[in-house]
Scaffold this motif. Structure first.
Motif, PDB file in Angstrom:
ATOM      1  N   LYS A   1      42.642  67.621  18.612  1.00 44.26           N
ATOM      2  CA  LYS A   1      42.159  68.616  17.306  1.00 44.26           C
ATOM      3  C   LYS A   1      40.460  68.150  17.441  1.00 44.26           C
ATOM      4  O   LYS A   1      39.682  69.159  17.710  1.00 44.26           O
ATOM      5  N   TYR A   2      40.013  67.096  17.617  1.00 44.42           N
ATOM      6  CA  TYR A   2      38.516  66.628  17.598  1.00 44.42           C
ATOM      7  C   TYR A   2      37.892  67.280  19.113  1.00 44.42           C
ATOM      8  O   TYR A   2      36.927  67.676  19.159  1.00 44.42           O
TER       9      TYR A   2
ATOM     10  N   PHE B   1      38.846  69.566  20.738  1.00 48.77           N
ATOM     11  CA  PHE B   1      39.019  71.264  20.348  1.00 48.77           C
ATOM     12  C   PHE B   1      37.743  71.470  19.614  1.00 48.77           C
ATOM     13  O   PHE B   1      36.740  72.360  19.928  1.00 48.77           O
ATOM     14  N   ILE B   2      37.595  70.827  18.446  1.00 53.87           N
ATOM     15  CA  ILE B   2      36.180  71.224  17.640  1.00 53.87           C
ATOM     16  C   ILE B   2      35.057  70.926  18.303  1.00 53.87           C
ATOM     17  O   ILE B   2      34.096  71.777  18.247  1.00 53.87           O
TER      18      ILE B   2
ATOM     19  N   PHE C   1      34.361  73.587  20.655  1.00 44.78           N
ATOM     20  CA  PHE C   1      34.248  75.129  20.444  1.00 44.78           C
ATOM     21  C   PHE C   1      32.474  74.845  19.990  1.00 44.78           C
ATOM     22  O   PHE C   1      32.097  76.084  19.709  1.00 44.78           O
ATOM     23  N   LEU C   2      32.202  73.889  19.454  1.00 42.49           N
ATOM     24  CA  LEU C   2      30.903  73.703  18.733  1.00 42.49           C
ATOM     25  C   LEU C   2      29.663  73.687  19.659  1.00 42.49           C
ATOM     26  O   LEU C   2      28.563  73.891  19.245  1.00 42.49           O
TER      27      LEU C   2
ATOM     28  N   PRO D   1      27.518  76.962  21.009  1.00 41.47           N
ATOM     29  CA  PRO D   1      26.538  77.398  19.849  1.00 41.47           C
ATOM     30  C   PRO D   1      25.681  76.484  19.250  1.00 41.47           C
ATOM     31  O   PRO D   1      24.331  77.033  19.173  1.00 41.47           O
TER      32      PRO D   1
ATOM     33  N   TYR E   1      21.468  77.163  19.432  1.00 36.99           N
ATOM     34  CA  TYR E   1      20.832  77.319  18.251  1.00 36.99           C
ATOM     35  C   TYR E   1      19.651  76.031  18.147  1.00 36.99           C
ATOM     36  O   TYR E   1      18.711  76.436  17.623  1.00 36.99           O
TER      37      TYR E   1
ATOM     38  N   ILE F   1      16.058  75.500  15.991  1.00 36.13           N
ATOM     39  CA  ILE F   1      15.783  74.476  15.223  1.00 36.13           C
ATOM     40  C   ILE F   1      14.593  73.692  15.787  1.00 36.13           C
ATOM     41  O   ILE F   1      13.669  73.556  15.148  1.00 36.13           O
TER      42      ILE F   1
ATOM     43  N   MET G   1      33.676  81.595  17.591  1.00 36.94           N
ATOM     44  CA  MET G   1      34.028  80.028  17.697  1.00 36.94           C
ATOM     45  C   MET G   1      33.495  79.160  16.766  1.00 36.94           C
ATOM     46  O   MET G   1      34.474  78.408  16.113  1.00 36.94           O
ATOM     47  N   ALA G   2      32.171  79.163  16.351  1.00 31.02           N
ATOM     48  CA  ALA G   2      31.757  78.172  15.597  1.00 31.02           C
ATOM     49  C   ALA G   2      32.262  78.335  14.320  1.00 31.02           C
ATOM     50  O   ALA G   2      32.618  77.446  13.531  1.00 31.02           O
TER      51      ALA G   2
ATOM     52  N   TYR H   1      35.061  79.592  13.417  1.00 27.20           N
ATOM     53  CA  TYR H   1      36.408  79.431  13.146  1.00 27.20           C
ATOM     54  C   TYR H   1      36.677  77.709  12.972  1.00 27.20           C
ATOM     55  O   TYR H   1      37.427  77.564  12.010  1.00 27.20           O
ATOM     56  N   VAL H   2      35.852  77.170  13.771  1.00 28.46           N
ATOM     57  CA  VAL H   2      36.114  75.947  13.679  1.00 28.46           C
ATOM     58  C   VAL H   2      35.401  75.571  12.379  1.00 28.46           C
ATOM     59  O   VAL H   2      36.092  74.455  11.609  1.00 28.46           O
ATOM     60  N   LEU H   3      34.553  76.019  11.920  1.00 31.46           N
ATOM     61  CA  LEU H   3      34.001  75.568  10.522  1.00 31.46           C
ATOM     62  C   LEU H   3      34.792  75.772   9.359  1.00 31.46           C
ATOM     63  O   LEU H   3      34.676  75.554   8.338  1.00 31.46           O
TER      64      LEU H   3
ATOM     65  N   PHE I   1      38.518  73.809  10.097  1.00 29.30           N
ATOM     66  CA  PHE I   1      38.937  72.404  10.344  1.00 29.30           C
ATOM     67  C   PHE I   1      37.996  71.602   9.523  1.00 29.30           C
ATOM     68  O   PHE I   1      36.972  71.693   9.127  1.00 29.30           O
ATOM     69  N   ASP I   2      38.662  70.551   8.922  1.00 29.78           N
ATOM     70  CA  ASP I   2      37.972  69.598   8.281  1.00 29.78           C
ATOM     71  C   ASP I   2      37.336  68.345   9.200  1.00 29.78           C
ATOM     72  O   ASP I   2      38.579  67.732  10.007  1.00 29.78           O
ATOM     73  N   PHE I   3      36.303  68.239   9.369  1.00 29.95           N
ATOM     74  CA  PHE I   3      35.647  67.143  10.094  1.00 29.95           C
ATOM     75  C   PHE I   3      34.396  66.639   9.483  1.00 29.95           C
ATOM     76  O   PHE I   3      33.719  67.008   8.812  1.00 29.95           O
ATOM     77  N   PRO I   4      34.012  65.472   9.896  1.00 28.85           N
ATOM     78  CA  PRO I   4      32.716  64.808   9.303  1.00 28.85           C
ATOM     79  C   PRO I   4      31.491  65.669   9.851  1.00 28.85           C
ATOM     80  O   PRO I   4      31.552  65.980  11.039  1.00 28.85           O
TER      81      PRO I   4
ATOM     82  N   ILE J   1      26.575  71.042   9.464  1.00 34.40           N
ATOM     83  CA  ILE J   1      26.476  71.994  10.519  1.00 34.40           C
ATOM     84  C   ILE J   1      26.393  73.553   9.932  1.00 34.40           C
ATOM     85  O   ILE J   1      25.492  74.381  10.369  1.00 34.40           O
TER      86      ILE J   1
ATOM     87  N   LEU K   1      23.132  73.983   8.383  1.00 36.83           N
ATOM     88  CA  LEU K   1      22.102  74.220   9.545  1.00 36.83           C
ATOM     89  C   LEU K   1      22.225  75.536  10.124  1.00 36.83           C
ATOM     90  O   LEU K   1      20.798  76.121  10.244  1.00 36.83           O
ATOM     91  N   PHE K   2      23.093  76.008  10.182  1.00 40.08           N
ATOM     92  CA  PHE K   2      23.365  77.341  10.917  1.00 40.08           C
ATOM     93  C   PHE K   2      22.832  78.324   9.756  1.00 40.08           C
ATOM     94  O   PHE K   2      21.905  79.188  10.154  1.00 40.08           O
ATOM     95  N   ILE K   3      23.323  78.254   8.352  1.00 39.90           N
ATOM     96  CA  ILE K   3      22.918  79.236   7.275  1.00 39.90           C
ATOM     97  C   ILE K   3      21.260  79.381   7.194  1.00 39.90           C
ATOM     98  O   ILE K   3      20.766  80.321   6.939  1.00 39.90           O
ATOM     99  N   GLY K   4      20.871  78.159   7.259  1.00 41.49           N
ATOM    100  CA  GLY K   4      19.398  78.028   6.962  1.00 41.49           C
ATOM    101  C   GLY K   4      18.468  78.828   7.695  1.00 41.49           C
ATOM    102  O   GLY K   4      17.447  79.431   7.306  1.00 41.49           O
TER     103      GLY K   4
ATOM    104  N   HIS L   1      45.283  74.675  20.208  1.00 39.32           N
ATOM    105  CA  HIS L   1      44.363  75.064  19.463  1.00 39.32           C
ATOM    106  C   HIS L   1      43.401  76.451  20.077  1.00 39.32           C
ATOM    107  O   HIS L   1      43.393  77.472  19.431  1.00 39.32           O
TER     108      HIS L   1
END
Lengths: 307, 305
Positions: free
Chosen positions: A5-6, A8-9, A12-13, A16, A20, A25, B118-119, B121-123, B126-129, B134, B137-140, B207
């Motif tokens: 899971k991690y 994968f996360i 995917f991140l 992007p 960004y 930023i 992709m970003a 979907y993950v956001l 999924f729950d993650f620290p 993040i 950060l995107f919305i800003g 996944h």
């Protein structure tokens, strides 16, 4: 499973986020740092100069002029645009003659109006600005020749060349291109207001004007407010920059009479080669934008109406 | 439905203290209605004319000779001067500008939708620290003035050797489209049912496979809306290419039009300029007419939070 899971996360991140961070930023953070330097943008050398740029900005007449124009745009543009749009949307949805027992209807042909009004919104602001540059042309433009044709020749003017008029001409163009968008947006909002409310008001003998101020506007307030923010960002940002840059001579108009903050940032950086100072003006623009958003949020806060 | 069956005009028994203007009720309201109807129709028609007129005028002028544009701006063309169009297309490089725009927008639209979904979907799922961080950060990025980042961005691009290149422009377009795309698609993915994805996972799909084969097809309506929004935004982009893409050969349509206006204005080739303008208007006009519903839905979705 958890391990997968991690991975994968992260997978995917990473792309992007990297894009960004590098293109949005990082430059944004850098710009605040550069605003304290004397960087020209031409050579890689620069020094920290503390608040020098900021005090220079406060004594810069062109900065104040541009600020004044930007503030004028931010106050007038939303007022006129949203006012017109609310009026048209109300006519299209509620203003119609009563027929077939329905309490409220729009005027005839309302869907046609919505399609036509919306069209300028999809056009590039560059196209719109160029088109109006011709309409405003003093010798052969559409505006002056129409005035001459209807016998109002004395009203002819050197629209974009007149320092007193040029900024208002730019404003007209921005209004022209945005009203339709809000007509459609507000129409969608008005369609979701329950018909019973209007029926009750009509039974009480309320006129359409009362109905508008007592029922439609309060129930639409959230949409109006986000429209206000949207218009403000447009007036402080890319659209105002483009319209002024394309339409007015200089660009910036005769004697900086149409200069706006984003245009002044652009000119200072890429024409005058004062990259450090340009970012200082940019920070000024950021402050104005944030103040505007804060004021709208504050003034617009009222109890949310549930229905 | 019960309520609408009673015609609202038939007055319900009114309490005597109800309204001060109650006695002048019906006949007055009739005249108010008529006057207001004439007035409102008048205003609506005037605005429609104001919107349509400049566009028709441009189309008309693109078929006229320079002389008649200047001397009789309102007259119809004596014949259809198609040579204006071909002159703009070839000599004024409109064909090149179109090609550049199609390349840049095509690339960045695909990239924006792929990376954005992709970003998002993950956001969304999924729950993650750091998830919230993040996300904000995107919305800003939606709220700060782009022009502020533009000066350093120019030098970032310069150092990476990405100035004046199609792929450089594509990357920047994607980056600046991400805030809204992620914002929109995150809320969209939250609305999709989880059961189908879970079923796919139980069947042994990874996944990644679940995302591409199950979730992405389900998210099609959202992708279309946000795709139209991004398409128009990127097609009409002016400020980013003006700063980052100054090579004459690589100009995109909006830059090219400004270029055309300056050079043709100098040469006095007004008809060629109008032809170029109308040419640039046609693709969005066509897209708007064909996809009118989706365009409106896609654009207005942006303003409603």
């Amino acid at each position: 499973m958890q391990h997968g899971k991690y991975r994968f996360i992260a997978g995917f991140l990473v792309v992007p986020l990297a894009l960004y961070a590098v293109f949005v930023i990082w430059p944004f953070v850098q710009s605040i740092y550069y605003s304290f330097t004397d960087w020209t943008g031409l050579s890689p050398d620069f020094e920290m100069v503390g608040f020098d740029n900021y005090s220079k900005m406060l004594q810069d007449d062109i900065f104040w002029k541009s600020l004044q124009h930007s503030v004028l745009l931010v106050l007038l543009l939303p007022l006129v645009t949203l006012g017109l749009a609310l009026f048209f949307a109300f006519m299209l949805n509620v203003g119609g003659r009563r027929r077939k027992g329905a309490a409220v209807t729009g005027v005839r042909g309302s869907s046609f109006y919505k399609i036509a009004y919306f069209f300028p919104q999809v056009l590039s602001i560059v196209i719109v600005a160029l088109l109006f540059q011709f309409a405003f042309n003093p010798t052969s433009g559409m505006l002056n020749s129409t005035l001459k044709a209807i016998g109002a020749g004395s009203l002819q003017s050197d629209w974009l060349g007149d320092p007193d008029l040029a900024l208002y001409c730019v404003m007209v163009v921005l209004i022209w291109s945005t009203v339709g968008f809000f007509v459609v947006l507000f129409s969608a909002g008005m369609a979701s207001i329950p018909k019973d409310f209007y029926e009750a008001a009509l039974l009480d003998g309320a006129s359409r004007i009362t109905t508008f101020f007592r029922i439609t506007l309060p129930l639409l307030w959230d949409t109006v407010q986000s429209g206000w923010v949207y218009m403000g960002i447009l007036a402080l940002g890319v659209e105002a920059f483009t319209a002024v840059q394309v339409m007015t001579v200089g660009p910036g108009g005769p004697d900086y009479s149409t200069s706006v903050l984003p245009l002044y940032v652009y000119q200072t950086a890429f024409r005058d080669a004062q990259a450090g100072y340009a970012t200082t003006i940019g920070v000024g623009l950021l402050i104005v934008t944030m103040l505007f958003a804060a004021v709208v949020m504050r003034l617009g806060r009222r109890e949310r109406l549930e229905f | 439905m019960k309520v609408t069956e009673t015609p609202p005009a038939a007055p319900a028994p009114r309490s005597p203290v109800a309204k001060t203007d109650a006695p002048s009720g019906r006949p007055d309201k009739g005249t108010e209605g008529t006057v207001l109807n004439v007035f409102s129709h008048g205003m609506l028609i005037i605005w429609a004319v104001l919107v349509v007129m400049p566009l028709l005028w441009a189309v008309m002028s693109s078929f006229k000779t320079d002389d008649s544009i200047l001397s009789t701006p309102w007259a119809l063309p004596d014949k259809l001067h198609f040579e204006n169009w071909s002159r703009a297309w070839t000599q004024a490089h409109m064909s090149d500008y179109f090609l550049n725009t199609i390349l840049v927008v095509g690339g960045s639209l695909v990239g924006t939708l792929l990376l954005g979904s992709m970003a998002a979907y993950v956001l969304a799922r999924f729950d993650f620290p750091g998830n919230r961080f993040i996300y904000f950060l995107f919305i800003g990025g939606m709220s700060f003035p782009i022009i502020l980042a533009l000066v350093p961005l120019f030098f970032v691009m310069n150092n990476m050797g990405l100035l004046n290149s199609v792929h450089g422009l594509i990357l920047v377009y994607i980056a600046y489209s991400l805030p809204f795309t992620v914002f929109f698609l995150t809320s969209f993915f939250r609305t999709l049912p989880t059961s189908i994805a879970e079923a796919a996972m139980l069947d042994g799909a990874s996944h990644t496979r679940t995302f591409f084969q199950v979730m992405l097809p389900m998210a099609k309506p959202g992708l279309i809306s946000v795709g139209i929004f991004n398409f128009l935004g990127q097609w009409n982009q002016y400020m980013l290419p003006t700063v980052l893409n100054t090579e004459p050969d690589g100009k995109v349509l909006s830059q090219g039009l400004v270029e055309l206006a300056v050079s043709q204005g100098y040469k006095g080739d007004w008809s060629g300029l109008f032809a170029g303008l109308v040419m640039a208007m046609l693709p969005v006009l066509a897209a708007y007419v064909v996809f009118q519903r989706q365009v409106v839905a896609g654009l207005t979705a942006g303003a409603l939070k």
